[in-house]
Design a protein around this motif. Structure first.
Motif, PDB file in Angstrom:
ATOM      1  N   VAL A  54      -1.051  -5.676  -6.099  1.00  0.00           N
ATOM      2  CA  VAL A  54      -2.008  -6.347  -5.213  1.00  0.00           C
ATOM      3  C   VAL A  54      -2.082  -7.840  -5.517  1.00  0.00           C
ATOM      4  O   VAL A  54      -2.143  -8.661  -4.599  1.00  0.00           O
ATOM      5  CB  VAL A  54      -3.396  -5.702  -5.343  1.00  0.00           C
ATOM      6  CG1 VAL A  54      -4.414  -6.453  -4.479  1.00  0.00           C
ATOM      7  CG2 VAL A  54      -3.350  -4.241  -4.916  1.00  0.00           C
ATOM      8  N   THR A  55      -2.066  -8.204  -6.800  1.00  0.00           N
ATOM      9  CA  THR A  55      -2.242  -9.617  -7.162  1.00  0.00           C
ATOM     10  C   THR A  55      -0.939 -10.391  -7.200  1.00  0.00           C
ATOM     11  O   THR A  55      -0.942 -11.622  -7.110  1.00  0.00           O
ATOM     12  CB  THR A  55      -2.909  -9.738  -8.536  1.00  0.00           C
ATOM     13  OG1 THR A  55      -2.030  -9.208  -9.546  1.00  0.00           O
ATOM     14  CG2 THR A  55      -4.232  -8.983  -8.565  1.00  0.00           C
ATOM     15  N   PHE A  87       0.833  -1.199   0.000  1.00  0.00           N
ATOM     16  CA  PHE A  87       0.000   0.000   0.000  1.00  0.00           C
ATOM     17  C   PHE A  87       0.871   1.254   0.000  1.00  0.00           C
ATOM     18  O   PHE A  87       0.586   2.235  -0.703  1.00  0.00           O
ATOM     19  CB  PHE A  87      -0.931   0.002   1.215  1.00  0.00           C
ATOM     20  CG  PHE A  87      -2.021   1.035   1.133  1.00  0.00           C
ATOM     21  CD1 PHE A  87      -1.779   2.370   1.442  1.00  0.00           C
ATOM     22  CD2 PHE A  87      -3.294   0.690   0.726  1.00  0.00           C
ATOM     23  CE1 PHE A  87      -2.778   3.323   1.354  1.00  0.00           C
ATOM     24  CE2 PHE A  87      -4.301   1.639   0.630  1.00  0.00           C
ATOM     25  CZ  PHE A  87      -4.032   2.957   0.951  1.00  0.00           C
ATOM     26  N   GLY A  88       1.960   1.238   0.799  1.00  0.00           N
ATOM     27  CA  GLY A  88       2.866   2.383   0.828  1.00  0.00           C
ATOM     28  C   GLY A  88       3.504   2.643  -0.527  1.00  0.00           C
ATOM     29  O   GLY A  88       3.688   3.793  -0.932  1.00  0.00           O
ATOM     30  N   GLU A 127      -9.467  -2.650   2.470  1.00  0.00           N
ATOM     31  CA  GLU A 127      -8.507  -1.825   1.745  1.00  0.00           C
ATOM     32  C   GLU A 127      -8.169  -2.432   0.390  1.00  0.00           C
ATOM     33  O   GLU A 127      -8.127  -1.731  -0.630  1.00  0.00           O
ATOM     34  CB  GLU A 127      -7.228  -1.645   2.558  1.00  0.00           C
ATOM     35  CG  GLU A 127      -7.393  -0.785   3.791  1.00  0.00           C
ATOM     36  CD  GLU A 127      -6.088  -0.590   4.557  1.00  0.00           C
ATOM     37  OE1 GLU A 127      -6.124   0.023   5.620  1.00  0.00           O
ATOM     38  OE2 GLU A 127      -5.032  -1.072   4.078  1.00  0.00           O
ATOM     39  N   ALA A 128      -7.950  -3.730   0.356  1.00  0.00           N
ATOM     40  CA  ALA A 128      -7.490  -4.378  -0.876  1.00  0.00           C
ATOM     41  C   ALA A 128      -8.527  -4.287  -1.985  1.00  0.00           C
ATOM     42  O   ALA A 128      -8.193  -4.003  -3.141  1.00  0.00           O
ATOM     43  CB  ALA A 128      -7.133  -5.838  -0.597  1.00  0.00           C
ATOM     44  N   ASP A 182      -2.749 -11.496  -4.036  1.00  0.00           N
ATOM     45  CA  ASP A 182      -1.571 -12.369  -4.023  1.00  0.00           C
ATOM     46  C   ASP A 182      -1.741 -13.474  -2.977  1.00  0.00           C
ATOM     47  O   ASP A 182      -2.003 -13.210  -1.801  1.00  0.00           O
ATOM     48  CB  ASP A 182      -0.328 -11.521  -3.716  1.00  0.00           C
ATOM     49  CG  ASP A 182       0.962 -12.273  -4.002  1.00  0.00           C
ATOM     50  OD1 ASP A 182       1.962 -11.602  -4.252  1.00  0.00           O
ATOM     51  OD2 ASP A 182       0.971 -13.515  -3.961  1.00  0.00           O
ATOM     52  N   GLY A 183      -1.583 -14.712  -3.437  1.00  0.00           N
ATOM     53  CA  GLY A 183      -1.780 -15.853  -2.538  1.00  0.00           C
ATOM     54  C   GLY A 183      -0.873 -15.823  -1.324  1.00  0.00           C
ATOM     55  O   GLY A 183      -1.201 -16.386  -0.284  1.00  0.00           O
ATOM     56  N   ARG A 184       0.281 -15.168  -1.441  1.00  0.00           N
ATOM     57  CA  ARG A 184       1.196 -15.090  -0.301  1.00  0.00           C
ATOM     58  C   ARG A 184       0.648 -14.206   0.814  1.00  0.00           C
ATOM     59  O   ARG A 184       1.147 -14.230   1.931  1.00  0.00           O
ATOM     60  CB  ARG A 184       2.547 -14.559  -0.772  1.00  0.00           C
ATOM     61  CG  ARG A 184       3.273 -15.492  -1.722  1.00  0.00           C
ATOM     62  CD  ARG A 184       4.505 -14.858  -2.326  1.00  0.00           C
ATOM     63  NE  ARG A 184       4.169 -13.767  -3.229  1.00  0.00           N
ATOM     64  CZ  ARG A 184       5.075 -13.082  -3.933  1.00  0.00           C
ATOM     65  NH1 ARG A 184       6.360 -13.368  -3.814  1.00  0.00           N
ATOM     66  NH2 ARG A 184       4.694 -12.107  -4.743  1.00  0.00           N
ATOM     67  N   LEU A 185      -0.390 -13.406   0.488  1.00  0.00           N
ATOM     68  CA  LEU A 185      -0.968 -12.507   1.492  1.00  0.00           C
ATOM     69  C   LEU A 185      -2.254 -13.055   2.102  1.00  0.00           C
ATOM     70  O   LEU A 185      -2.871 -12.371   2.925  1.00  0.00           O
ATOM     71  CB  LEU A 185      -1.296 -11.152   0.843  1.00  0.00           C
ATOM     72  CG  LEU A 185      -0.115 -10.301   0.381  1.00  0.00           C
ATOM     73  CD1 LEU A 185      -0.623  -9.049  -0.308  1.00  0.00           C
ATOM     74  CD2 LEU A 185       0.773  -9.921   1.556  1.00  0.00           C
TER      75      LEU A 185
END
Length: 974
Positions: free
Chosen positions: A883-884, A789-790, A928-929, A917-920
């Motif tokens: 994001v993804t 986000f930053g 937010e996303a 993103d699957g890591r998240l």
């Protein structure tokens, strides 16, 4: 030995088909073999099926596979979004105990040649969001009696819907929307008595809706929109008493509403938009007490609105626009306290604006193109404080309203669009319009307004369009209009405005359309107007302006019709040469006896000789001597500095704003630093040493070197020397880039020039580029949500800053976003395309071809102007990439996946959260996303004018950090 057995069995299964499976080694698991055969028929570019190992005893631990814990047989195969391509192979037929098959959101192609009826335990099939094509064979639905849910939506199926579909007697949900099915709807579909949801929308179905729909007693939702159905709504629809949602929009249905519909007391959404329905709205409409959305727009309904509408206490959206309704709005409608959107535009409604209308707390009120009359005073005076905070859109244009604009409008602080145009409103513009801080569009054109444009209008700082044309406004154009920094369109034509065009207009950097024609404006045009880089039209015709037009790219090619009717205006567009004004010479008469120095004698005549021949010879000799002295001085200076230059071709000298080497000859070139006193410790050696190379891009290679003070810098060696502008133009553009200073920009420290070599000196950023962080980091080193986000916010801020300086990046991509030691993003390579002699799109495309997927569609169209909106498009793609965690374009063996199309499709299906993103997973706030991804999609609109400006993007991102405001705002925008 086991590997030999497995591959031997697999070969038999692939070549000879499932009929031989029973003859294989009994220890072989049919599910393993079936899934391995399925895997052999598809391509798996991301290795999502890597865990599928043919040597396994059971597939129950494989990705996407679930087993029944009792039987240890495969019960679910869910491979949604695996980016698989290829065909649907026969291996699936071995999964005899499969209950759920979901292959949605992949790139599978071909026809459905399998008969999944062989899978007698199958309950759910979801093949949506693929590229299957061709007709569906009848045997596909054989033995489907156990099937509960089927979705084939968003494919390319064609032909008729097979009548054998009626064999699926237990079907509860059927979605075959967004395909190319044609022909008539089969009667057998009404025999599916267990059906709860039916979606056949967005196909080519035709004919009448067959009778017998009452047989679907369990139906909750039916969507037949966007087809070619004709005829009337079957009366039997009233038998589906559990219906909650009915969408028959965008067909060619006719007739009136069947009386049986009044039985649908559970219905919450009824959309009949864009058909050919006729007649009145029946009184029984008030019996549909659960209605929240009623859309009857774009039909041929007529008559007066029934008072029973007032019984719809749950109603939120009422759209009856584009019909021929007459009469007035019924008073009982004041009881619809939950109403948010009321659109009655393009009808023949009359009377005054109801006094109760602004007490409802509406968000959108659209009355345009009716026959409303009288004053607005009573309606606005009766408004309540809370309701004034909710109204966002107010459009009462194209009516017969009179009186003055109520000052109470200034209290509607959330207004974004106010359109009162094409009425007979008089009086002045209220001073408190400047309080409307959220107002984007103000249209008061074609009225009878008089007085001046108030200075307070500059307080509406969010204005994008100000349209006041065709009134009787007088006085000057207020200079406060320069505070409306977001303005793109300004129309003040056909009024009685006087005075000059204020220079403050030149501050409106985003202006595209200006119309000041048919007024009484005087004076000269401010030269600063030539700096407006987005102008598409600037009409000042039929005024009393004078002098020369401003210089600038737009004004050099302005249409003659846009400047006509100004007799004292000069320049090439009006085919009138501007007179050259020179100061009067002072002539000294050597024969004058006047003792006053510089006086002009009264008897001066042309026969007098001003200077003698000897005087002219003396002056000439003096000039020659001076030139000689200068030449000798220059030569001496070059001799003295030659040795030092040859010893160090690149030596930096300090300075205040700009410091440069004292020579520009071909041997040493010209070196300029914008600040400091940095000398190279390694000199040009770094430029020749491959070990110091950081990377290469479309405009050149980048090297790292160290200054004597120990500070590292990055040097870009341009590889476009044959295309670079002349030295003067090159230096002008580079110095402009050098003035760009922002915490999220890679600072340009200086440059070096020769005709064959150009270098740009940048600050060195140590953290690598964003592309590597997103796509090449492994393990636990991935970027967290807060870090992402930053990066998005910092990038947005720096782009907004560049656009404010009229600098377009042209080449935005993740590899041009560097990450410093504290995790902050820094944009590199901004504005380099301006170093080329012209913005040739072929040259640019070849230089930044690595940015495929980021380039706006208008880049390929020579007739569309390249603006900051190209950067906004690239930023939108970058947001989705961050994001993804996916690249903008993913290449498969048989297909190409475009990131923005994938996310947009997921959003429409309510699956957008799965794109993160699957890591998240489990480590990000959805509030937010999801809005961030929506913002990314808005930025990638195909139409440039629909994309927000970067300043707006920054504001939206900052709002997203406040969940109570950000998500609501974006939800409405999207």
């Amino acid at each position: 030995m086991r590997r030999v057995l497995v591959f031997g069995g697999l070969l038999v299964l692939v070549v000879l088909g499932p009929i031989f499976v029973n003859g294989l080694n009994p220890s072989m698991n049919d599910d393993v073999l079936g899934l391995i055969v399925f895997k052999a028929d598809v391509q798996d570019p991301h290795g999502k099926l890597a865990s599928w190992n043919e040597e396994a005893d059971t597939p129950c631990n494989w990705d996407g596979v679930k087993c029944n814990p009792r039987s240890n047989r495969v019960s679910e195969l869910v491979l949604d979004g695996f980016s698989l391509s290829g065909k649907l192979g026969r291996g699936l037929l071995q999964l005899k105990f499969l209950h759920r098959l979901s292959l949605a959101d992949n790139n599978l192609t071909g026809s459905l040649s399998l008969s999944l009826g062989q899978l007698t335990d199958l309950r759910t099939i979801d093949l949506s969001q693929n590229s299957f094509s061709g007709p569906i064979l009848s045997d596909f639905f054989q033995k489907c009696g156990s099937l509960r849910s089927m979705s084939l939506a968003n494919n390319k199926f064609s032909g008729e819907i097979p009548g054998s579909l009626s064999s699926c007697s237990m079907l509860a949900s059927l979605n075959i929307s967004s395909n190319q099915f044609s022909g008539q709807l089969p009667l057998g579909i009404w025999s599916l008595h267990g059906l709860r949801s039916l979606d056949l929308s967005d196909n080519l179905l035709e004919g009448e809706i067959p009778k017998g729909i009452e047989g679907l007693g369990n139906l909750r939702a039916i969507n037949l929109s966007k087809n070619k159905f004709v005829g009337e709504i079957p009366d039997g629809i009233g038998g589906c008493m559990l219906l909650k949602s009915i969408d028959l929009s965008e067909n060619s249905l006719s007739g009136g509403l069947p009386g049986s519909m009044q039985k649908l007391s559970s219905c919450t959404d009824l959309s009949l938009r864009s058909n050919a329905f006729t007649g009145n709205i029946p009184d029984w409409i008030g019996e549909l007490r659960s209605l929240e959305v009623l859309d009857l727009s774009e039909n041929n309904f007529s008559g007066e609105l029934p008072t029973s509408i007032g019984k719809l206490l749950s109603l939120k959206i009422l759209n009856i626009s584009t019909n021929t309704f007459s009469g007035i709005l019924p008073e009982p409608m004041s009881g619809c306290e939950n109403l948010l959107v009321l659109d009655i535009s393009r009808n023949s409604l009359s009377g005054k604006i109801p006094s109760w209308i602004f007490r409802l707390g509406l968000q959108q009120l659209i009355f345009s193109e009716n026959r409303l009359n009288g004053s607005m005073d009573n309606a606005f005076a009766a408004s309540l404080g809370n309701s004034r905070q909710k109204l966002v859109i107010l459009d009462i244009s194209h009516n017969a309203l009179s009186g003055e604009i109520p000052s109470a409008i200034g209290d509607f602080s959330s207004l974004q669009i106010l359109n009162l145009s094409r009425n007979s409103i008089g009086g002045g513009i209220p001073l408190n319009f400047g309080q409307l801080k959220s107002l984007d569009i103000l249209d008061l054109s074609q009225n009878q307004l008089n007085g001046i444009i108030p200075l307070e209008i500059g307080g509406a700082t969010s204005l994008e369009e100000l349209i006041l044309e065709k009134n009787f406004l007088a006085g000057n154009i207020p200079i406060s209009i320069g505070n409306c920094s977001m303005l793109t369109s300004l129309s003040l034509s056909q009024n009685d405005l006087i005075g000059p065009v204020p220079a403050a207009i030149a501050k409106l950097a985003y202006l595209q359309y200006v119309d000041l024609s048919f007024n009484k404006l005087t004076g000269t045009l401010p030269k600063q107007l030539g700096n407006l880089g987005h102008l598409l039209s600037f009409n000042i015709s039929h005024n009393q302006l004078q002098g020369e037009l401003p210089a600038g790219a737009f004004f050099n090619t302005i249409s003659p019709s846009s400047v006509s009717g100004n007799p004292a205006l000069c320049g090439s567009p009006v085919n009138r040469t501007c007179p050259t004004v020179l100061p009067k010479p002072i002539v000294l008469n050597p024969n004058s006896s006047d003792s006053t120095p510089g006086s002009i004698p009264t008897n001066f005549g042309h026969e007098k000789k001003i200077l003698s021949i000897s005087a002219l010879i003396a002056i000439g000799a003096a000039v020659v001597i001076v030139i000689g002295v200068i030449a000798i001085t220059v030569l001496n200076f070059r001799v003295r500095s030659s040795a030092s230059r040859s010893a160090a071709a690149l030596t930096f000298s300090g300075g205040d704003d700009f410091s440069q080497s004292p020579s520009t000859d071909a041997n040493s070139g010209k070196l300029v630093m914008f600040s400091g006193d940095p000398d190279f410790s390694t000199g040009t050696h770094a430029l020749l040493n491959k070990d110091c190379e950081l990377g290469r891009g479309g405009f050149g290679a980048v090297y790292r070197t160290v200054l004597k003070d120990g500070r590292s810098v990055a040097i870009k060696k341009l590889t476009v020397s044959s295309l670079v502008k002349s030295q003067d133009d090159f230096e002008r553009e580079v110095k402009k880039l050098g003035k760009a200073r922002h915490s999220n920009l890679v600072a340009l420290e200086g440059y070096y020039w020769t005709s064959s070599l150009q270098l740009l000196i940048y600050e060195f950023v140590s953290g690598g580029n964003l592309y590597k962080h997103l796509h090449e980091e492994s393990g636990e080193n991935y970027l967290s949500w807060n870090e992402r986000f930053g990066i998005i916010l910092g990038t947005a801020k720096s782009l907004a800053y560049l656009h404010q300086m009229n600098i377009i990046h042209y080449n935005l991509k993740s590899s041009n976003i560097l990450i410093d030691g504290s995790g902050e993003p820094k944009i590199a390579d901004y504005g380099l395309a301006r170093l080329l002699p012209m913005l040739d799109r072929y040259v640019l495309s070849s230089k930044i071809q690595s940015a495929l997927g980021y380039m706006a569609p208008e880049f390929a169209c020579k007739t569309v102007k390249i603006t900051e909106k190209c950067d906004v498009y690239g930023f939108g793609i970058l947001v989705l990439e961050i994001v993804t965690g996916k690249r903008p374009v993913e290449y498969m063996e048989d297909d190409v996946v475009v990131l923005c199309d994938m996310v947009r499709g997921a959003l429409e299906e309510g699956r957008v959260e799965e794109c993160v993103d699957g890591r998240l997973q489990g480590k990000f706030p959805a509030e937010e996303a999801i809005p961030v991804m929506k913002l990314g999609l808005i930025c990638t609109s195909q139409v440039p004018s629909n994309r927000p400006d970067m300043a707006e993007v920054v504001n939206i991102l900052e709002l997203i950090r406040c969940p109570s405001q950000g998500q609501d705002e974006l939800g409405g925008v999207y």
